[in-house]
Design a protein around this motif. Structure first.
Motif, mmCIF file in Angstrom:
data_model
loop_
_atom_site.group_PDB
_atom_site.id
_atom_site.type_symbol
_atom_site.label_atom_id
_atom_site.label_comp_id
_atom_site.label_asym_id
_atom_site.label_seq_id
_atom_site.Cartn_x
_atom_site.Cartn_y
_atom_site.Cartn_z
ATOM 1 N N ASN A 68 108.794 6.815 25.127
ATOM 2 C CA ASN A 68 108.412 5.907 26.217
ATOM 3 C C ASN A 68 108.847 6.433 27.587
ATOM 4 N N ASP A 71 109.210 4.216 30.664
ATOM 5 C CA ASP A 71 110.315 3.264 30.798
ATOM 6 C C ASP A 71 111.103 3.585 32.065
ATOM 7 N N MET A 98 105.150 7.223 22.132
ATOM 8 C CA MET A 98 105.125 5.771 22.295
ATOM 9 C C MET A 98 105.804 5.092 21.114
#
Length: 341
Positions: A68, A71, A98
């Motif tokens: 991610n 983020d 992901m």
């Protein structure tokens, strides 16, 4: 596209000489090197990196694999990676897996290690990252671990003192007069989750504070669960309600603060909230008070990991590199002394 033959024709030398100059593979007389280099510059020659990599078996690239990448947590870490790359002759290739599944991350690791990059930095805080690291280690592919280590295997890694960070946070809240200190924890699918929770329990026990089971609650889905968990804490009778809530990370803390303010509580006047990571960017347009947090040196870790791995790839460092980074309390606006009475 400018070719080596064109450079050779305008320089008045052979194609072999031009190749030796551009690849720096064999000595060339200084005047010839200068002439060829100047002609190549004037013609706007761009080397074929892929072809050069096949010959030299080097891509001059480092792969960075995280979960991610979007983020906000990774903001300062990425800045560190990029700044480190600017100090070396290596380019950086970012890959973002992901979710929390191993398959996509494994696919990126195998793709990068198949001649695409010279080394990999793996941000590996999930349990399944150990399997990826063992795979790279078995293949003797150069790599660096951040926030992970492998029992029984010597690897290059940078770690955070997560346990010590939360331990210090509890003591900090205690010194501000708080005795009912709750903790919002992440599920223990990551190594750092267990370390941070251990720091909480160790500090609470050493300080002789009560540890009722209801003072520790776990997020079920993601950081937004900080809202519902704080709502639960606020539902306790005043004599049982936590005076401070310590959160697994700043994203969770941001939602805990949102909840308290939505319910009419003043942060930190009525309840203090503290996070971990000292994130520069918080999710979902958070507009509340600046969150007091346990700061870890993410920029420094990103910078150091690129420089260290580049030194290993150039053969300048042979020994295994391991470093434990310390944390500190970043005092901001969400913790106050406990009200008397």
């Amino acid at each position: 596209m400018v070719t080596i033959k064109e450079i050779a024709r305008q320089s008045g030398v052979s194609s072999a000489t031009v190749s030796r100059v551009l690849t720096n593979s064999r000595p060339v007389q200084p005047e010839l090197r200068e002439r060829v280099t100047e002609v190549a510059r004037q013609l706007g020659y761009v080397p074929n990196t892929a072809a050069r990599a096949l010959v030299k078996r080097r891509t001059n690239a480092i792969g960075v694999v995280v979960n991610n990448l979007h983020d906000p947590f990774f903001y300062d870490l990425i800045r560190g990676f990029e700044a480190g790359a600017m100090q070396t002759d290596f380019n950086v290739v970012f890959c973002s897996a992901m979710g929390r599944e191993i398959q996509q991350k494994q696919r990126y690791v195998r793709y990068l290690s198949n001649g695409v990059v010279d080394g990999i930095i793996l941000y590996g805080s999930y349990d399944f990252d150990e399997a990826l690291a063992r795979e790279l280690h078995a293949a003797k592919f150069p790599f660096f671990l951040i926030e992970s280590s492998i029992d029984g295997v010597k690897t290059n890694n940078f770690l955070i003192d997560n346990e010590g960070g939360v331990y210090s946070a509890v003591h900090y809240l205690y010194n501000r007069g708080h005795r009912r200190i709750a903790y919002i924890a992440e599920k223990l699918a990551k190594r750092i989750c267990a370390e941070r929770l251990k720091g909480y329990y160790r500090a609470m026990q050493e300080l002789g504070l009560d540890l009722p089971e209801k003072q520790v609650r776990y997020i079920e889905e993601d950081y937004r669960d900080g809202y519902s968990i704080m709502e639960h804490f606020l539902s306790y009778p005043p004599e049982q309600r936590p005076t401070a809530v310590l959160c697994y990370d700043d994203a969770v803390a941001s939602y805990a603060v949102r909840c308290a303010m939505d319910k009419g509580f003043c942060v930190p006047g009525d309840i203090s909230v503290m996070g971990f990571d000292n994130q520069t960017v918080l999710p979902d347009g958070y507009q509340g008070p600046a969150i007091t947090s346990v700061a870890q040196p993410l920029y420094e870790i990103g910078f150091d990991s690129i420089l260290s791995l580049s030194q290993i790839l150039r053969g300048e460092r042979k020994e295994t590199i391991t470093k434990l980074y310390q944390t500190h309390i970043a005092e901001k606006e969400t913790v106050a002394d406990r009200k008397k009475g």
